[in-house]
Design an enzyme around this catalytic site. Sequence first.
Site, PDB file in Angstrom:
ATOM      1  N   ASP A  98       0.764  -1.234   0.274  1.00 27.57           N
ATOM      2  CA  ASP A  98      -0.361  -0.108  -0.041  1.00 27.57           C
ATOM      3  C   ASP A  98       0.830   1.178   0.321  1.00 27.57           C
ATOM      4  OD1 ASP A  98      -2.861   0.270   1.554  1.00 27.57           O
ATOM      5  OD2 ASP A  98      -1.956   2.486   0.687  1.00 27.57           O
ATOM      6  N   ASP A 137      -4.263   2.422  -5.019  1.00 34.62           N
ATOM      7  CA  ASP A 137      -2.223   2.370  -4.156  1.00 34.62           C
ATOM      8  C   ASP A 137      -2.067   1.556  -3.671  1.00 34.62           C
ATOM      9  OD1 ASP A 137      -4.585   3.100  -2.596  1.00 34.62           O
ATOM     10  OD2 ASP A 137      -3.762   4.234  -1.503  1.00 34.62           O
ATOM     11  N   GLU A 138      -3.134   0.053  -3.876  1.00 34.58           N
ATOM     12  CA  GLU A 138      -3.234  -0.455  -3.304  1.00 34.58           C
ATOM     13  C   GLU A 138      -3.178  -2.365  -4.770  1.00 34.58           C
ATOM     14  OE1 GLU A 138      -5.313  -1.940   0.704  1.00 34.58           O
ATOM     15  OE2 GLU A 138      -6.344  -0.556  -1.073  1.00 34.58           O
TER      16      GLU A 138
END
Lengths: 383, 374
Positions: A12, A106-107
């Site tokens: 993350d 974003d993961e």
Amino acid sequence: MDTANRHVIHLDLDTFFVSVERLLNSKLIGKPVIIGGTSDRGVVSSCSYEARQFGASSGMPMKLARTLCRDAIIVRGDMEMYSKYSKMVTEIVAERAPLFEKASIDEHYIDITGMDRFFGCLKWTQELRKSIIDNTGLPISFGLSPNKTVSKIATGEAKPNGLLEITGERVKPFLDPLSIKKIPGIGDKTYQTLRSMGISNIHTLSQIPMEMMERVLGKNGNMIWKKANGIDNTPVIAYHERLSIGTENTFEQDTIDISFMRQILTGMVEKVCFQLRKKQKLTSCITVKIRYSNFDTHTLQKQIAYTSLDHVILAVVKDLFERLYQRRMLIRLIGVRLSGLVHGVQQLDLFEESPQLIRLYQALDRLRIRYGSDAVHRAITTI
Amino acid sequence: MKFIVSSIQLLKSLQAISGVLNSSNTLPILDDFLFKLNEESLVITASDLETTMTVTVPLNQAEEPGSITVPAKKLLETLKTFPDLPLTFIINEETQSIEISTGEGKYKLTGHSADEFPKIPELENTASIQMASGVIATAINRTLFAAGNDDLRPVMCGVFCQLSPEDVIFVATDAHKLVRYTRKDTQSAEVASFILPKKPLNQIKGLLSHIDESVTIEYNQTNAAFTFSNIKLVCRLIDGKYPNYDAVIPKVNPNVLTIERLPFLSSLRRVAIFANQSTNQVRLKISGQELVLSSEDIDYANEAKERLTCNYLGDDLEIGFNSKFLLEMVNNLDTDEIKLEMSEPNRAGILLPVNAESSDEDVLMLVMPVMLAS
């Protein structure tokens, strides 16, 4: 598949949007930064740790965040730029990882089951993390465990900019003391329901009989109970890039010449539509983007019926541009993007397109295929 | 108001018109049925402002004529649970209370004043035509599926009816497919044309399939009314000019494919499964006396190809269609063999029945291809 011996990483990017902005503007480092709509009605899409100390959080109305954190620097944000950095990270992951899933901008989840025999999972993960940080300059946190849920919780604990490995036998001791709020899938409502039952940490939750959880929370109860016990068999699903075709143009000099910009747009539409037809794709979503001289970036999009014809898309693009360009301010960039692509060719219409028009399209495309995509274009685009 | 009615008969009558009711209404009164009691019958009306349906129920016993509106959903739900038994309705128009009693049970609900219910449009300056119920039912079945859903092209969201002293023509199109259904055994004294919206057609389609009688259609510039059995339907016509459909039907189609309908249909169904599920495109490649149907879905690496023997007159041809359109059309025809007439890969294909049973009817279906890369 042996579910007990899996190795799943969750990675993350810490305060991703803020980190990207800081990369582009070092003045923002160490200051409270809030990203989101700048108007009073806007919402916070991300904020830095400095801003979080004041109580700001993502999803909060901008007006409230501004009152909580008066000194915050508010940035409008640029999704295009974030996507670009997100893509950079994805590329690095794709280069090294055997199987990965992009869960959001974003993961990522990576399944590295079996890697332990060669490199050692933790070492491999550390190397990947270092490579991402070196190549993009973005802070990133990892969680490594036998499944997705535990990895995600571990990442949350590792933040900011950290790494946490939870091996199989350490899953329970790791989860037990944590608050039930840390379990992904427990929102405000479920949290309140469980708190009213006197459950506050994961240990208590895991001791509740599964049947009771199902009675209280329905189907969801079963899932939450499993997560509380560190059980999660959901596989890492290979990620497919969502396709889009687009182009943008930064002017050498900022301009307010509307007819010039219309010319540019027409040329862009011709170009992307030809690409679309060459690849035998149809689009269902058109996005127009403008950036004013002060870097304020605005986009507007519209859903349409599947098409790949210049004149249909051009009409929509012009209309979107008309609605988008509201402020009489210099523009430094315009762009067009076609998304929602599917494989297929144009469905013809009985009344709209004459057979002559279709033959014209086909003749033009043949010329472009033979002599290059610049071989022929509308006279208006000649500058 | 007071009357006694058989529960089954009332339910059947209400169900005949309840399709008009929308599930969510801006005007709460439109969630109700309008009950109007005469000396010996009960006239019930349902409306969505565009379409109004009325059914007349004969009564054994009626006292004190009057009118009231009754909440439709509650009434229907209640009636569905009864076996066939007589129901006594006692309605107080002043308090708008409705009391239904059977031998053992008593049910009370509250209606609204009948004055609030939208007025049933009275048609003025009408012309009329008589048609057999079967003719209308077939015409609707043949055409309705081809009508469009696009709010931006409202005229295409209905069936175009063209009346003349020679014949009656029904046309529906969504700009990608078109059906023209002609009845030579039905004529009109006057030349007229109007566009009927989909919803009322769907309503009468269901009702006409059960009966065999003459239907009276009255129409003027703005409305049309269908009267049959104990039912009357009044609907607003779609306003606007219907596209010149005749001009887009290609007249010269030298390439003619004749094929058995059912084998073609089942091949098409199979091949369509392997096509991209958003675009549903299939490819027809015809050379000599052989038709090759193929499809592919690149994203999932799905692919299908089937070979069929056919009867073909013309040049070798490769043409692509949306399989959904083609399936709907082939499904809607009922002859053993069908014909597909084509001119070029970019122009409409025309589907026709071969050796149709009746010479009174004529069906023409047209489907636009997709622009295959040349």
